[in-house]
Enzyme design. Structure first.
Site, PDB file in Angstrom:
ATOM      1  CG  ASP A   1      11.292   2.478  80.000  1.00  0.00           C
ATOM      2  OD1 ASP A   1      10.534   2.422  78.993  1.00  0.00           O
ATOM      3  OD2 ASP A   1      12.249   3.112  80.220  1.00  0.00           O
TER       4      ASP A   1
ATOM      5  NE  ARG B   1      20.747   3.757  86.752  1.00  0.00           N
ATOM      6  CZ  ARG B   1      19.711   4.874  86.777  1.00  0.00           C
ATOM      7  NH1 ARG B   1      19.621   5.545  87.882  1.00  0.00           N
ATOM      8  NH2 ARG B   1      19.380   5.355  85.524  1.00  0.00           N
TER       9      ARG B   1
ATOM     10  CG  ASP C   1      21.642   2.749  83.949  1.00  0.00           C
ATOM     11  OD1 ASP C   1      22.831   2.919  84.585  1.00  0.00           O
ATOM     12  OD2 ASP C   1      20.745   3.586  83.597  1.00  0.00           O
TER      13      ASP C   1
ATOM     14  CB  SER D   1      15.988   9.428  77.655  1.00  0.00           C
ATOM     15  OG  SER D   1      16.573   8.803  78.605  1.00  0.00           O
TER      16      SER D   1
HETATM   17  N1  ARG Z   1      25.662   7.463  79.753  1.00  0.00           N
HETATM   18  C1  ARG Z   1      25.467   7.403  81.172  1.00  0.00           C
HETATM   19  C2  ARG Z   1      25.721   6.175  81.937  1.00  0.00           C
HETATM   20  O1  ARG Z   1      25.655   5.281  81.205  1.00  0.00           O
HETATM   21  C3  ARG Z   1      23.985   8.222  81.372  1.00  0.00           C
HETATM   22  C4  ARG Z   1      22.897   7.573  81.149  1.00  0.00           C
HETATM   23  C5  ARG Z   1      21.703   8.357  81.437  1.00  0.00           C
HETATM   24  N2  ARG Z   1      20.378   7.886  81.229  1.00  0.00           N
HETATM   25  C6  ARG Z   1      19.545   8.701  80.503  1.00  0.00           C
HETATM   26  N3  ARG Z   1      18.357   8.197  80.375  1.00  0.00           N
HETATM   27  N4  ARG Z   1      19.644   9.963  80.046  1.00  0.00           N
HETATM   28  O2  ARG Z   1      25.984   6.362  82.777  1.00  0.00           O
END
Ligand code: ARG
Length: 398
Positions: free
Chosen positions: A12, A92, A121, A172
């Site tokens: 990305d 983050r 995110d 991912s």
């Molecule tokens: N669901 C989790 C969150 O919103 C983790 C997201 C993780 N991302 C990934 N690319 N696996 O914090």
């Protein structure tokens, strides 16, 4: 135009780097923030330049990530929906802070991130970046704005000859020292169990040790400070626990999670240290805090956890709750013993300096300091509501 891009080095953001440069005729400054993801930062830097970056920053945020963010998650027993230790969510905030800091330093007109429009995110990055940046610095999220798909991105990368990883995982993955999040591919079917090759820290049953093992974790004012009598930094404690617990197959999470935007998603995590530390911390709190405090803190914990999950770290409520925990956690010092056995880590002992558990009160032996004759009057008054019901309903109701 000058744009600071939060750059992970993945597909990305690599596509994004080139696209921003072409589309906005911009100078792109890439920023990679180290929060403990196992990656080759040199290779990331090279990839950033190959994708067209005019300057690259590598920021080591490992210790502040652990000290300022992960530590709070322990104090608040932060498990979203009772399961997820917020590993991605927490990371983050320092990432956004560092990107904003560099954007200001470099006089950027915009910042960019690679979040999609489907996840949490985007909320975390947008809220945090806008907290640190003046309103005239734009926040760009092209993956969301252009509705890019993975196939489109791969095609773009090939056409531009961008150095994307050929053998990328079918999942991912987002990883830092507090946890490893895995999504996608066959895991999108909530009925399909995660194959063992999904996991990196947690070992499969064939590798679990036969002999049990004990770990003693010492906490001071709510935070872990030593393992088996060895004083260590929080970073070292988490790293060691991830390895030792992972060997026994402990630390796996597989749940259906409610994203802020309303989507349900199937999430798989490995977080051995996070789960163990939160459970041990919670156990120690039970030794030290009065029942009313525990009950009230459970609400506070949940509120805090939801704020952090939802991108609202810089909310005044989170800051106020932090002060509350600082006050309440002062006495949460002591030790918790974990017994590791095949596939499990169970709490098998605890002791605390300011323990409210008093053996001389609770004991059934003759020396008990608790005179049970005093409970007679208490018990009669306690049942008053029930006895009033008896009178009101009359004998036939029974
Ligand atoms: N669901 C989790 C969150 O919103 C983790 C997201 C993780 N991302 C990934 N690319 N696996 O914090």
């Amino acid at each position: 135009m000058r744009i600071a891009l939060a750059y992970s080095g993945g597909l990305d953001t690599t596509v994004l780097c080139r696209w921003l440069k072409e589309n906005y005729r911009a100078e792109v400054i890439t920023v990679t923030v180290d929060v403990g993801q196992p990656t080759d930062f040199r290779a990331i830097e090279e990839r950033a330049y190959a994708a067209g970056a005019s300057k690259h920053y590598h920021v080591d945020a490992r210790s502040r990530f652990v000290e300022e963010f992960v530590a709070r998650d322990i104090l608040f027993n932060g498990l979203y929906e009772g399961e997820y230790p917020l590993s991605t969510a927490l990371s983050r905030y320092p990432i956004a802070e560092e990107v904003a800091r560099i954007a200001l330093m470099e006089g950027c007109d915009a910042v960019a991130h690679g979040c999609t429009g489907k996840g949490n995110d985007q909320l975390r990055m947008d809220a945090s970046l806008s907290y640190f940046l003046p309103d005239d610095v734009r926040i760009l999220a092209p993956v969301r704005e252009q509705n890019w798909s993975r196939d489109w991105e791969i095609d773009y990368a090939i056409k531009r000859g961008l150095p994307i990883e050929v053998k990328e995982s079918r999942f991912s993955i987002d990883e830092n020292i507090w946890g490893r999040s895995v999504e996608g591919a066959e895991l999108e079917d909530p009925w399909t169990g995660p194959p063992w090759d999904v996991f990196k820290w947690i070992k499969p049953p064939s590798e679990w040790p036969n002999e049990p093992e004990e770990i003693v974790i010492r906490f001071e004012s709510g935070l872990p400070v030593a393992l088996d009598g060895r004083r260590m930094s929080l970073w070292e404690i988490i790293s060691e626990l991830n390895v030792r617990l992972g060997r026994y197959g402990f630390g796996l999470i597989d749940h259906i999670e409610d994203r802020v935007i309303g989507l349900k998603s199937r999430e798989v995590y490995e977080a051995p240290a996070a789960l163990a530390l939160i459970r041990c911390h919670q156990d120690l709190e039970k030794m030290v805090l009065p029942a009313r405090c525990l009950k009230f803190k459970a609400h506070v914990d949940r509120e805090w956890t939801e704020l952090v999950y939802a991108g609202l770290w810089y909310h005044p409520l989170r800051e106020a709750l932090d002060r509350f925990a600082d006050e309440l956690e002062k006495n949460v010092s002591g030790e918790v013993k974990l017994t590791l056995e095949k596939g499990s880590a169970r709490i098998s002992g605890r002791r605390a300096e300011k323990s409210l558990y008093v053996k001389d009160l609770i004991t059934y032996s003759a020396e008990s300091l608790f005179d049970q004759r005093h409970s007679d009057g208490f018990s009669r008054i306690w049942s008053l509501d029930v006895r009033l019901q008896k009178i009101m309903r009359g004998p036939s109701a029974r």
